[in-house]
Structures are given as structure tokens and as C-alpha cells.
Design an enzyme around this catalytic site. Sequence first.
Site, PDB file in Angstrom:
ATOM      1  CB  THR A 146      -0.772  -0.013   1.347  1.00  0.00           C
ATOM      2  OG1 THR A 146      -1.317  -1.287   1.528  1.00  0.00           O
ATOM      3  CG2 THR A 146      -1.811   1.051   1.425  1.00  0.00           C
ATOM      4  NE  ARG A 175      -7.045  -9.155   1.399  1.00  0.00           N
ATOM      5  CZ  ARG A 175      -6.218  -8.132   1.567  1.00  0.00           C
ATOM      6  NH1 ARG A 175      -6.057  -7.255   0.610  1.00  0.00           N
ATOM      7  NH2 ARG A 175      -5.547  -7.981   2.673  1.00  0.00           N
ATOM      8  CB  VAL A 176     -12.347  -5.882   0.340  1.00  0.00           C
ATOM      9  CG1 VAL A 176     -12.172  -4.434   0.783  1.00  0.00           C
ATOM     10  CG2 VAL A 176     -13.121  -5.940  -0.982  1.00  0.00           C
ATOM     11  N   GLY A 177      -9.183  -5.594   1.473  1.00  0.00           N
ATOM     12  CA  GLY A 177      -8.314  -5.428   2.638  1.00  0.00           C
ATOM     13  C   GLY A 177      -8.618  -4.170   3.436  1.00  0.00           C
ATOM     14  CG  ASP A 178      -5.402  -2.534   5.630  1.00  0.00           C
ATOM     15  OD1 ASP A 178      -5.095  -3.295   4.684  1.00  0.00           O
ATOM     16  OD2 ASP A 178      -4.638  -1.648   6.052  1.00  0.00           O
ATOM     17  N   GLY A 198       0.601  -3.101   5.735  1.00  0.00           N
ATOM     18  CA  GLY A 198       0.887  -4.458   6.200  1.00  0.00           C
ATOM     19  C   GLY A 198      -0.233  -5.397   5.779  1.00  0.00           C
ATOM     20  N   GLY A 200      -3.593  -6.655   5.576  1.00  0.00           N
ATOM     21  CA  GLY A 200      -4.860  -5.984   5.837  1.00  0.00           C
ATOM     22  C   GLY A 200      -5.737  -6.677   6.852  1.00  0.00           C
TER      23      GLY A 200
END
Length: 268
Positions: A146, A175-178, A198, A200
Site C-alpha cells: 500500500t 478479497r478486500v483489505g484494510d 501491512g 490488511g
Amino acid sequence: MKPAIILHGGAGNWKSNKIDKAKKLLEQAADIGIKILKNNGSSLDAVEKSINFLENSGFFNCGIGSVAQADGKVRMDAGIMDGSTLKCGAVGAIENIKNPISVARKVMKKTEHCLLVSKFATEFAVKNGFKKINIKPRKTKKTLDTVGAVAVDKKGSIAAGVSTGGLGNSMLPGRVGDSAIPGAGFYVNEFAGAVATGIGEAFIRTVIIKNTVDMVQECKSLKEVAKFSLKTLKQKTSCEGGIIILDKNGNYAAYYTTKAMPWVYKRG
Ligand code: GLY
């Protein structure tokens, strides 16, 4: 009030020849942001435009430099937030759009929602004038993550933003991360803003960035706050990571528990 901006290019196992290039690009991105801020521009503009530069560089894991999910397709996440209103916008698993951070800002500006996902995010982008392009996935690089930015403008308003291609081919499609989730990957209020880098899932499970920003109000030093958050992250999830924080007076911290995390801070 003196404006300021802090940016990072991802916490990870960076090689020294890559980190120099990353820092150079982050410097250029910070120059874009600080120029906007010096000309009375908003912290939201500074965050968006400096991240656009990084998305367009192809060097970082975001925008046209993104890695693919397990089915070989690039799906990106981005989020942006305004500390003076607590308004935020985000996109998750968006495809074929060069600048997800700008779509996230459009979600914030044009809708009542905080997050749009998958093909609906892409459709929203196209309806709002973003061009669809074919983003070729770059080879998975575990060292790159990121990008994120936090800025404070002359009025003292703080904004935070993140943009990412995610974690590479270990990710299930969709998938969706932070980076799309306020409180997990980014958060800002009237006192301070922070963003994470880092794994997520670890940041989502601990909602660490909301806690990080809340702790700033308890008058702790920003470095201590970041250090404490990453210690908690490690204790609860066994994951390493990085955090940048900026407060409304331009105080900042950049802290990481990985081998490296390129970052840059500039004050107007
Ligand atoms: N921190 C980026 C991600 O996990 O997607």
C-alpha cells in the site's frame, strides 16, 4: 498554520536498491502535496493528488503497479477521509481504473455511502467520467505494499488516504483489505490522522488505526502511539506492519516493525 504532509510506500522486506527509488518517488509525491497546501489547497486535494502520482508511477503496489489476485485479475482498494467532517469514501476490489483514490473521493463527495465494491465500484467510476483501462498485473512482490498519505492544510483540516493492489496471488478473488475500511487501514479526526501498511486482515481484526488516532487525544507522543499500536498488532495477530501519523500541529511519526518502510515528511 503551517501545512504538512507525510507519505509512505509500504512496510516490508525492502531491498536497498529499491528503497532509494521509492524514497525519490515519495519525495516527488510530497512536493506535489506541499505545493497544493502552500497555495491554500485542501488536505484532501494534497492527499489525493500525491497518491495519484504514486498510482501512476507503476513502481508501487497500487494503481497501474498493482499485483493480481489468485485468478490473475487486478482488484484494488482505496480509501480517503476528511477529519473535519468525518466523511469518508472508499472502493474495494475495483477493476480497470487507474486512480482508485480519486474514485474513493468521488464516493465521498457524490454519495451518502462510505464504500462501494467490485463491479459496482467500477461502474460508478465509469459513470463519473473515469476511463476504463486494462491494468496488467505486475509480478507479486512481497516487499511492496500500500501507499498512504496524511496531510494537514493551512486551516488545520487533516485528511488521510490509502491505495493498494492488495497482497498478491494469495488473495481469493474479491478479497478486500484494510485500505477500503475506515478505522482499519486509515482514520482521521480533527486532531490527527493515521494510515496503516501491512497485512490488511490483521489491521481489520484489531481496528488498530481508529485506536491509534484516538490515543493521540490522550496526549501521548506520536511515536509512542505508533509503537504501542504495532506492539498490539503483533501480540494479537503475530503480524508486523507500519503506521504513519500526523497531528494538526504538523507533529508526526513513522514507525514500522518490518525490515523497512520508505516514508517522507514535508512541512510548508
Ligand atoms: N494493506 C494492504 C492490504 O492488505 O490489502
